[in-house]
Design a protein around this motif. Structure first.
Motif, mmCIF file in Angstrom:
data_model
loop_
_atom_site.group_PDB
_atom_site.id
_atom_site.type_symbol
_atom_site.label_atom_id
_atom_site.label_comp_id
_atom_site.label_asym_id
_atom_site.label_seq_id
_atom_site.Cartn_x
_atom_site.Cartn_y
_atom_site.Cartn_z
ATOM 1 N N HIS A 1 5.759 -0.478 8.228
ATOM 2 C CA HIS A 1 6.579 -0.280 7.031
ATOM 3 C C HIS A 1 8.001 0.143 7.387
ATOM 4 N N HIS A 2 8.935 -0.267 6.544
ATOM 5 C CA HIS A 2 10.354 0.051 6.790
ATOM 6 C C HIS A 2 11.014 0.423 5.461
ATOM 7 N N LYS A 3 12.338 0.518 5.479
ATOM 8 C CA LYS A 3 13.040 1.023 4.295
ATOM 9 C C LYS A 3 12.881 0.109 3.079
ATOM 10 N N GLY A 4 12.638 -1.166 3.279
ATOM 11 C CA GLY A 4 12.380 -2.059 2.156
ATOM 12 C C GLY A 4 11.130 -1.648 1.393
ATOM 13 N N HIS A 5 10.085 -1.227 2.157
ATOM 14 C CA HIS A 5 8.857 -0.757 1.507
ATOM 15 C C HIS A 5 9.123 0.524 0.717
ATOM 16 N N LEU A 6 9.945 1.403 1.280
ATOM 17 C CA LEU A 6 10.278 2.645 0.571
ATOM 18 C C LEU A 6 11.050 2.360 -0.720
ATOM 19 N N CYS A 7 11.985 1.404 -0.654
ATOM 20 C CA CYS A 7 12.772 1.067 -1.847
ATOM 21 C C CYS A 7 11.865 0.489 -2.934
ATOM 22 N N ARG A 8 10.986 -0.430 -2.542
ATOM 23 C CA ARG A 8 10.066 -1.032 -3.523
ATOM 24 C C ARG A 8 9.105 0.029 -4.075
ATOM 25 N N ALA A 9 8.568 0.857 -3.179
ATOM 26 C CA ALA A 9 7.604 1.876 -3.612
ATOM 27 C C ALA A 9 8.257 2.877 -4.559
ATOM 28 N N GLY B 1 6.151 17.699 -6.919
ATOM 29 C CA GLY B 1 7.121 17.211 -5.949
ATOM 30 C C GLY B 1 7.036 15.714 -5.723
ATOM 31 N N THR B 2 7.891 15.238 -4.830
ATOM 32 C CA THR B 2 7.859 13.842 -4.395
ATOM 33 C C THR B 2 6.931 13.726 -3.185
ATOM 34 N N ARG B 3 6.124 12.674 -3.194
ATOM 35 C CA ARG B 3 5.220 12.443 -2.057
ATOM 36 C C ARG B 3 5.222 10.960 -1.702
ATOM 37 N N VAL B 4 5.318 10.678 -0.406
ATOM 38 C CA VAL B 4 5.210 9.307 0.092
ATOM 39 C C VAL B 4 3.859 9.199 0.791
ATOM 40 N N LEU B 5 3.021 8.272 0.299
ATOM 41 C CA LEU B 5 1.649 8.162 0.790
ATOM 42 C C LEU B 5 1.404 6.794 1.410
ATOM 43 N N GLY C 1 0.791 -1.235 0.000
ATOM 44 C CA GLY C 1 0.000 0.000 0.000
ATOM 45 C C GLY C 1 0.815 1.273 0.000
ATOM 46 N N VAL C 2 2.128 1.202 0.292
ATOM 47 C CA VAL C 2 2.958 2.415 0.269
ATOM 48 C C VAL C 2 3.061 2.901 -1.179
ATOM 49 N N CYS C 3 2.828 4.172 -1.361
ATOM 50 C CA CYS C 3 2.780 4.735 -2.709
ATOM 51 C C CYS C 3 3.725 5.929 -2.771
ATOM 52 N N LEU C 4 4.626 5.923 -3.745
ATOM 53 C CA LEU C 4 5.581 7.022 -3.872
ATOM 54 C C LEU C 4 5.363 7.727 -5.210
ATOM 55 N N ILE C 5 5.093 9.011 -5.148
ATOM 56 C CA ILE C 5 4.947 9.863 -6.340
ATOM 57 C C ILE C 5 6.313 10.522 -6.570
#
Length: 495
Positions: free
Chosen positions: A372-380, A361-365, A341-345
């Motif tokens: 969630h952790h950094k793995g989710h951010l990398c995948r997103a 801009g960049t947005r993390v939603l 569900g983590v979504c990165l624009i």
């Protein structure tokens, strides 16, 4: 052994490549300067470079290639030039630059182009220029006329960056139809210089250089060019093109429905078509491709740029507790499709033309601080950048592009299996990966003055092919993740 020299005149550095003429095999590539070239910004949004610096680095790169690979000047039988697009170089009658070059990322002429688009008329611009005049070379020249009249009155010719390098070799000033089109100086409907735009801007038609073929004997190295560069007098310049058309050429993309993709700091789809449709001219640029010829079936390159691409992933590398891109890719691979569900624009690199020049801009939603952790951010991040490519392809599809072949360079993003598989699956198209560069492509293109495109294509397959990413058969999870991302994007765009 005989060689062709390829030059890639970037805004960060100059790259020079040697390829063996018969096999097309790359012998070596060098970069000058070793550190990134500087830009001059007198005001916010301005970007200028000194054309003489490009020439200095070209000469140094040639000397470095010759020394490193023990090549003498008589073994170099031809030159191909790729260059940063949309720049403006102005020279007086003695051939000396009258001011620094206003380069591609300089935005001073945005208002000039917008006004021209309204005053000339959107339909006329779309059907004849295939673009808005926007912030391209013609609008920059108009800016000089309005704001620096003393300089304008001294101009003998304007040039694009690659034209200037060819001039320094040869003392001949000329350009190509492809080059004129990237400056928005070409009238596609009438297949001639866009006199109506020159007239609207009050620009003297005599400032336009002579036109030569993209492939062919454009000029030869003269004595001064030989003395400064270390090449032999009489060495022909056989090819010249802007960096995006040249990247497509480097990937063997010449025909309708063939698409070149790049995934570096920014991302690009460059699709070839035989249609003069410019339905999406506000979001997609249209230029004469390298094989465009007057009176023949059109070969138009549709360029869709995504500013927020690899720069997003690099930012995470620099700001997360990770050691490398490989480390990030491994973390991302442990997370399911859709990043829980983590979504990165990923549009944090300025205004996005494909989003109608909005700067969102960049947005993390949808980040859950408990789960969630950094793995989710990398995948997103990888998915978000991939989704932006898919969104771009939807725009190209609405403008008549139906991709049959997608070829990409073996660069940052396309080295990630998650990124490449996501794009391939959602576009439902194989993506072929090739290990090549713009300088190598320009060197090989020097051989196309012979007209032997079949051998050129074979050379790329024999030397550069790496692998093919194929679409996943199970597409549902990818589609759901993309629709969730697209819904979030459209909520932002409609706010």
């Amino acid at each position: 052994m005989n060689y062709h020299l390829g030059l890639d005149i970037g805004s960060s550095s100059i790259k020079a490549a040697l390829v063996e003429i018969n096999s097309g095999k790359s012998i070596g590539v060098v970069q000058e300067p070793k550190e990134e070239m500087s830009m001059f910004a007198q005001k916010n949004g301005w970007a200028e470079q000194e054309p003489k610096d490009w020439w200095l680095h070209v000469c140094n790169a040639i000397q470095s290639l010759k020394k490193q690979y023990n090549i003498n000047k008589t073994q170099i039988k031809g030159i191909g030039i790729s260059y940063q697009m949309h720049g403006l170089v102005l020279v007086g009658k003695q051939g000396e630059p009258l001011r620094k070059s206003i380069i591609w990322c300089d935005s001073r002429a945005v208002a000039t182009g917008k006004n021209a688009f309204k005053q000339i008329g959107e339909e006329k611009c779309a059907t004849q220029l295939l673009n808005s005049p926007a912030n391209f070379t013609a609008s920059k020249l108009k800016w000089v006329k309005e704001n620096e009249p003393d300089i304008y009155n001294q101009i003998y010719k304007f040039m694009l960056p690659g034209d200037f390098i060819a001039y320094k070799f040869s003392n001949k000033i000329n350009t190509t139809i492809s080059g004129l089109s990237e400056g928005i100086f070409w009238d596609f409907k009438n297949d001639k210089i866009a006199d109506f735009l020159l007239e609207h801007y009050g620009l003297d038609p005599s400032l336009v250089p002579d036109i030569v073929e993209t492939f062919g004997m454009q000029s030869v190295v003269d004595q001064k060019g030989a003395d400064e560069s270390g090449l032999a007098t009489g060495t022909p310049i056989y090819y010249r093109a802007g960096d995006q058309p040249n990247n497509a050429l480097s990937l063997n993309v010449f025909h309708p429905s063939e698409v070149a993709a790049t995934g570096g700091t920014s991302g690009v789809f460059y699709a070839v078509t035989d249609s003069l449709s410019a339905k999406e001219s506000n979001r997609v640029n249209n230029f004469a491709h390298v094989n465009y010829q007057k009176g023949a079936a059109a070969r138009i390159g549709k360029l869709l740029c995504i500013n927020g691409a690899g720069i997003q992933y690099r930012w995470l590398l620099n700001n997360l507790d990770v050691s490398s891109y490989e480390d990030m890719n491994n973390l991302a691979s442990e997370i399911a499709i859709g990043s829980d569900g983590v979504c990165l624009i990923p549009f944090g690199n300025g205004a996005e033309r494909m989003l109608n020049n909005k700067e969102i801009g960049t947005r993390v939603l949808n980040l859950n601080l408990n789960n969630h952790h950094k793995g989710h951010l990398c995948r997103a991040a990888l998915e978000g950048i991939a989704f932006s490519f898919v969104y771009g392809m939807e725009i190209l599809t609405s403008d008549g592009i139906n991709p049959k072949v997608i070829r990409a360079g073996n660069d940052n993003l396309f080295r990630s299996e998650i990124f490449a598989n996501t794009v391939a699956t959602l576009i439902d198209q194989e993506i072929e990966i090739y290990n090549t560069t713009g300088a190598i492509g320009a060197a090989r293109a020097a051989n196309l003055h012979t007209g032997d495109f079949a051998s050129f294509s074979k050379t790329i397959m024999n030397n550069d092919y790496v692998m093919t990413f194929t679409p996943n058969k199970e597409k549902q999870a990818f589609k759901e993740a993309y629709q969730n991302w697209k819904k979030e994007l459209e909520l932002i765009l409609n706010t």
